[in-house]
Design a protein around this motif. Structure first.
Motif, short mmCIF file in Angstrom:
data_model
loop_
_atom_site.label_atom_id
_atom_site.label_comp_id
_atom_site.label_asym_id
_atom_site.label_seq_id
_atom_site.Cartn_x
_atom_site.Cartn_y
_atom_site.Cartn_z
N GLY A 183 0.73 -1.25 0.00
CA GLY A 183 0.04 0.17 0.08
C GLY A 183 0.90 1.25 0.07
N LYS A 184 2.00 1.26 -0.29
CA LYS A 184 2.91 2.17 -0.02
C LYS A 184 2.52 3.52 -1.26
N GLU A 185 2.01 3.14 -2.26
CA GLU A 185 1.50 4.15 -3.27
C GLU A 185 0.43 4.95 -2.64
N ARG A 186 -0.22 4.60 -1.60
CA ARG A 186 -1.20 5.38 -0.85
C ARG A 186 -0.66 5.89 0.13
N MET A 187 0.72 6.17 0.51
CA MET A 187 1.16 6.49 1.67
C MET A 187 2.52 7.41 1.51
N ASP A 188 2.23 8.22 0.51
CA ASP A 188 3.40 9.15 0.12
C ASP A 188 3.59 10.33 1.03
N LYS A 189 2.80 10.47 1.90
CA LYS A 189 3.06 11.63 3.07
C LYS A 189 2.86 10.94 4.51
N GLY A 197 2.07 1.26 7.39
CA GLY A 197 2.34 0.07 6.74
C GLY A 197 3.33 -1.15 7.29
#
Length: 341
Positions: A183-189, A197
């Motif tokens: 899910g890192k693509e939704r956790m850029d901030k 994560g």
């Protein structure tokens, strides 16, 4: 009263000088250190900045001095997870693993009463992973550290069974550490890959090893999970309930309830909250919760062991958490860490 023995099972180390593996192998993605000023270095992935580290990440003497200040008698050393390189060509990952493992083994050999070593292996190739696992044992390492997945493949996948069987047969401990978070693509901030994560990654790894039947097949496998087992302790009620109401989905590979595995694996005590520490100790037992700090990184416990020492428990329980659980997981004698041993 004598100081309680303290063994930190979750610490990371790098060699001070890392070869240019990208140039050697002919492709990118490998980490090197840019020592841009005394006592500080940038971890660089090719030309991209990854993390700033200080001398305590590579200098054993600095670590020993800080351990003495923190009342930690011994550290369990493992590489920084970004070094796993499961994405690399297997033979190249093996060469990198050998380099990292020889470095840790050298430190353990020099200070055996202050350090214990965990190796890394190329999980993307079973034969090479078992080969390096066997070599790790021969050079004095006590186990291996692995990621929560191997290029998106969960640890309960049958392709990894032979590696875990070898760990069980050789008596090598396994430390599972989150990395390359889902899910890192939704956790850029907001540093969310590390805050959200990582706990999810660890929960997924534990659940995969339970539901797949891996832990059932290997009852003597000594496996520990980082960061207090992630969100697994708080999610276990839901996981157990799902197993009970939808066995057609959850019990397809293993009919043993998830709660039956409490006490079958270890976690570290890195939970950052006294109420959660009490929860995991009540849930798993003090003999399955070991001091672990993520030293030398800032998301770890900055004063190792301080939360355990602050709890309203007797010395016997505190010593179990500070060192007894670690000794059980590593299958090492207490005498190894005594002065003059």
């Amino acid at each position: 009263m004598a100081e309680l023995l303290a063994i930190d099972v979750h610490t990371h180390i790098l060699p001070e000088h890392i070869p240019d593996f990208g140039a050697r192998f002919g492709y990118k993605g490998f980490i090197h250190l840019d020592h841009h000023r005394p006592g500080c270095a940038r971890m660089m992935m090719d030309d991209k900045f990854f993390r700033e580290v200080q001398a305590n990440c590579w200098d054993p003497l600095v670590r020993l001095d800080e351990c003495d200040g923190h009342r930690v008698h011994a550290q369990v050393l493992s590489t920084v997870p970004v070094m796993f390189s499961y994405w690399a060509r297997p033979q190249d990952a093996l060469e990198l693993s050998c380099f990292l493992n020889d470095h840790i083994a050298g430190i353990v050999d020099r200070w055996p009463h202050r350090f214990v070593g965990l190796g890394t292996v190329p999980m993307q190739d079973t034969a090479l992973a078992v080969q390096e696992l066997e070599r790790c044992r021969s050079i004095g390492l006590s186990g291996i550290q692995i990621g929560t997945h191997v290029e998106g493949i969960n640890l309960g996948d049958p392709r990894f069974l032979e590696i875990f069987q070898a760990c069980e047969a050789l008596g090598m401990a396994v430390f599972v550490h989150p990395w390359d978070m889902l899910g890192k693509e939704r956790m850029d901030k907001y540093w969310l890959p590390w805050l959200v994560g990582m706990p999810a990654e660890t929960t997924l790894a534990i659940s995969s090893m339970i539901f797949s039947g891996l832990l059932e097949r290997l009852p003597r496998l000594r496996v520990a999970f980082a960061h207090g087992g992630g969100s697994f302790p708080a999610t276990l009620g839901r996981i157990q309930h799902g197993f009970e109401v939808r066995p057609d989905l959850c019990a397809v590979d293993n009919q043993v309830p998830p709660k039956a595995y409490l006490g079958r694996f270890w976690i570290d005590a890195l939970v950052h909250d006294p109420a959660i520490l009490k929860l995991v100790v009540d849930m798993l037992g003090a003999e399955r919760v070991a001091l672990g700090t993520d030293y030398p990184f800032p998301l770890g416990e900055l004063e190792p062991g301080s939360m355990i020492r602050s709890m309203p428990w007797d010395d016997a329980r505190k010593e179990m958490l500070l060192s007894g659980a670690a000794l059980n997981w590593l299958d090492l004698p207490r005498q190894r860490f005594m002065p003059g041993s």
